[in-house]
Design a protein around this motif. Sequence first.
Motif, PDB file in Angstrom:
ATOM      1  N   ILE A  95      29.959  43.307  44.931  1.00 37.79           N
ATOM      2  CA  ILE A  95      31.256  43.089  44.049  1.00 37.79           C
ATOM      3  C   ILE A  95      32.552  43.596  44.455  1.00 37.79           C
ATOM      4  N   ARG A  96      32.320  44.880  44.686  1.00 39.63           N
ATOM      5  CA  ARG A  96      33.447  45.728  45.232  1.00 39.63           C
ATOM      6  C   ARG A  96      33.912  45.420  46.538  1.00 39.63           C
ATOM      7  N   SER A  97      33.093  44.803  47.379  1.00 42.31           N
ATOM      8  CA  SER A  97      33.417  44.445  48.787  1.00 42.31           C
ATOM      9  C   SER A  97      34.279  43.178  48.738  1.00 42.31           C
ATOM     10  N   GLN A  98      33.591  42.260  47.677  1.00 44.24           N
ATOM     11  CA  GLN A  98      34.151  40.962  47.509  1.00 44.24           C
ATOM     12  C   GLN A  98      35.762  41.040  47.193  1.00 44.24           C
ATOM     13  N   MET A  99      35.979  41.837  46.028  1.00 45.86           N
ATOM     14  CA  MET A  99      37.205  42.360  45.545  1.00 45.86           C
ATOM     15  C   MET A  99      38.267  42.823  46.704  1.00 45.86           C
ATOM     16  N   ILE A 101      38.217  41.870  49.793  1.00 47.14           N
ATOM     17  CA  ILE A 101      38.365  40.499  50.544  1.00 47.14           C
ATOM     18  C   ILE A 101      39.531  39.640  49.791  1.00 47.14           C
ATOM     19  N   LEU A 102      39.233  39.582  48.445  1.00 43.54           N
ATOM     20  CA  LEU A 102      40.277  38.783  47.664  1.00 43.54           C
ATOM     21  C   LEU A 102      41.504  39.204  47.600  1.00 43.54           C
ATOM     22  N   ARG A 103      41.560  40.564  47.458  1.00 44.70           N
ATOM     23  CA  ARG A 103      42.975  41.159  47.317  1.00 44.70           C
ATOM     24  C   ARG A 103      43.752  41.011  48.788  1.00 44.70           C
ATOM     25  N   SER A 104      43.050  40.966  49.869  1.00 48.33           N
ATOM     26  CA  SER A 104      43.743  41.141  51.081  1.00 48.33           C
ATOM     27  C   SER A 104      44.276  39.448  51.474  1.00 48.33           C
ATOM     28  N   GLN A 105      43.637  38.377  50.926  1.00 52.51           N
ATOM     29  CA  GLN A 105      43.698  37.086  51.147  1.00 52.51           C
ATOM     30  C   GLN A 105      45.069  36.549  50.404  1.00 52.51           C
ATOM     31  N   ASN A 106      44.945  36.649  49.096  1.00 49.74           N
ATOM     32  CA  ASN A 106      45.853  35.998  48.551  1.00 49.74           C
ATOM     33  C   ASN A 106      46.403  36.741  46.820  1.00 49.74           C
ATOM     34  N   ASP A 107      47.500  36.707  46.560  1.00 50.53           N
ATOM     35  CA  ASP A 107      47.634  37.378  45.329  1.00 50.53           C
ATOM     36  C   ASP A 107      47.499  36.336  44.152  1.00 50.53           C
ATOM     37  N   MET A 109      44.758  35.503  43.687  1.00 51.13           N
ATOM     38  CA  MET A 109      43.239  35.648  43.268  1.00 51.13           C
ATOM     39  C   MET A 109      43.188  36.906  42.161  1.00 51.13           C
ATOM     40  N   GLN A 110      44.484  37.191  41.686  1.00 52.29           N
ATOM     41  CA  GLN A 110      44.438  38.142  40.438  1.00 52.29           C
ATOM     42  C   GLN A 110      43.545  37.879  39.548  1.00 52.29           C
ATOM     43  N   VAL A 111      43.465  36.567  38.992  1.00 53.64           N
ATOM     44  CA  VAL A 111      42.594  36.165  37.920  1.00 53.64           C
ATOM     45  C   VAL A 111      41.241  36.336  38.292  1.00 53.64           C
ATOM     46  N   GLU A 112      40.610  35.943  39.399  1.00 49.82           N
ATOM     47  CA  GLU A 112      39.442  36.069  39.959  1.00 49.82           C
ATOM     48  C   GLU A 112      39.141  37.654  39.743  1.00 49.82           C
ATOM     49  N   SER A 113      40.036  38.268  40.383  1.00 52.51           N
ATOM     50  CA  SER A 113      39.714  39.858  40.364  1.00 52.51           C
ATOM     51  C   SER A 113      39.599  40.711  39.155  1.00 52.51           C
ATOM     52  N   SER A 114      40.553  40.023  38.035  1.00 50.52           N
ATOM     53  CA  SER A 114      40.267  40.522  36.786  1.00 50.52           C
ATOM     54  C   SER A 114      38.998  40.203  36.434  1.00 50.52           C
ATOM     55  N   ARG A 115      38.447  38.813  36.359  1.00 45.88           N
ATOM     56  CA  ARG A 115      37.168  38.714  36.013  1.00 45.88           C
ATOM     57  C   ARG A 115      36.283  39.552  36.802  1.00 45.88           C
ATOM     58  N   LEU A 116      36.000  39.751  37.969  1.00 46.63           N
ATOM     59  CA  LEU A 116      35.141  40.665  38.613  1.00 46.63           C
ATOM     60  C   LEU A 116      35.318  41.878  38.161  1.00 46.63           C
TER      61      LEU A 116
END
Length: 313
Positions: A95-99, A101-107, A109-116
């Motif tokens: 999950i940390r690895s996925q986070m 990747i998401l941070r580097s792709q698009n801002d 994705m903050q909601v998804e990041s918060s969920r994770l």
Amino acid sequence: MSKSQKVFLAGACILFVATVYSLFFLKLIFIILFFLLHSLCLFSFCYVCYADQMDKALTLKTYHQEVGIEMAEKDKAINEMSGQVREKEGLLEKIRSQMEILRSQNDNMQVESSRLQSVIRNLEQEKNEKEQELRMEREQKKESETQDFGALLPPLTEGSEGRETVNIISIANKAKDSLLEEAKAANLHITVSSATDELLVTADQGRLLTLFRNIIDNSIKYMKKAGSLVITISTIGDDIFIVLKDTGEGLPVEETKYIFELNYQGSNRISGNGLGLAQARAIVEYYGGTIYAKSTIGNGMGIYIQIPSGGSV
């Protein structure tokens, strides 16, 4: 001594006095009667003693079996919890690895990041709970081992409170002398070596005698050839340091670390129930000491003991 043993012993003593009295003052029939009753009481006393010992042996054996089962169940539970903790750690790392990747792709994705992050917190909480359960299981297992080794302690010497100043050199020689015939039969020469004739330690002499006897008996059983056992006793600071080194066949290094565990019998097992060295460990640890062994195949067995002296020479 049990109540029934005391009754039969007292009866035997009374009837013995009556028998002696009847020899001088009563008829033959009374002499014979008192003598037979005296013999019957003695026989009953011996039988009750034997029956008590058999009951104790059976109870101890049953207790060891129950403890073995309980320890196996605890080991299984600990292994299962350890596996669950590893699984949680692996999932957490993914999950940390996925986070990242998401941070580097698009801002966005903050909601998804918060969920994770919430999932991570939950997983970390579950991980902490599992680790806590694992620690508790290990503590319970350690307590069970401590209680079981406590049950192995031999009874105190009659009239002793277990904390008397005794000469450990004398006790070692007494243990050697008590097993002299068995040692001769096994072609084992036993030597007690010390720079002085007196080293004092605060302990129960009966338990220390059992400690030496168990280790000497172990050497006698596993020598398999003519050899020697040297018992060296010395002081290091305020501690008594004991080394018992024989010239027997020895054990593989990987087996040596288990010889003080309950019911353990190595690849060279011959006979016995595997309790002798476990009882030796229980006695040493009861008096705040440590015991360990060193051995390799063909180079004999060395057992090293450190016990606080608690006394002065």
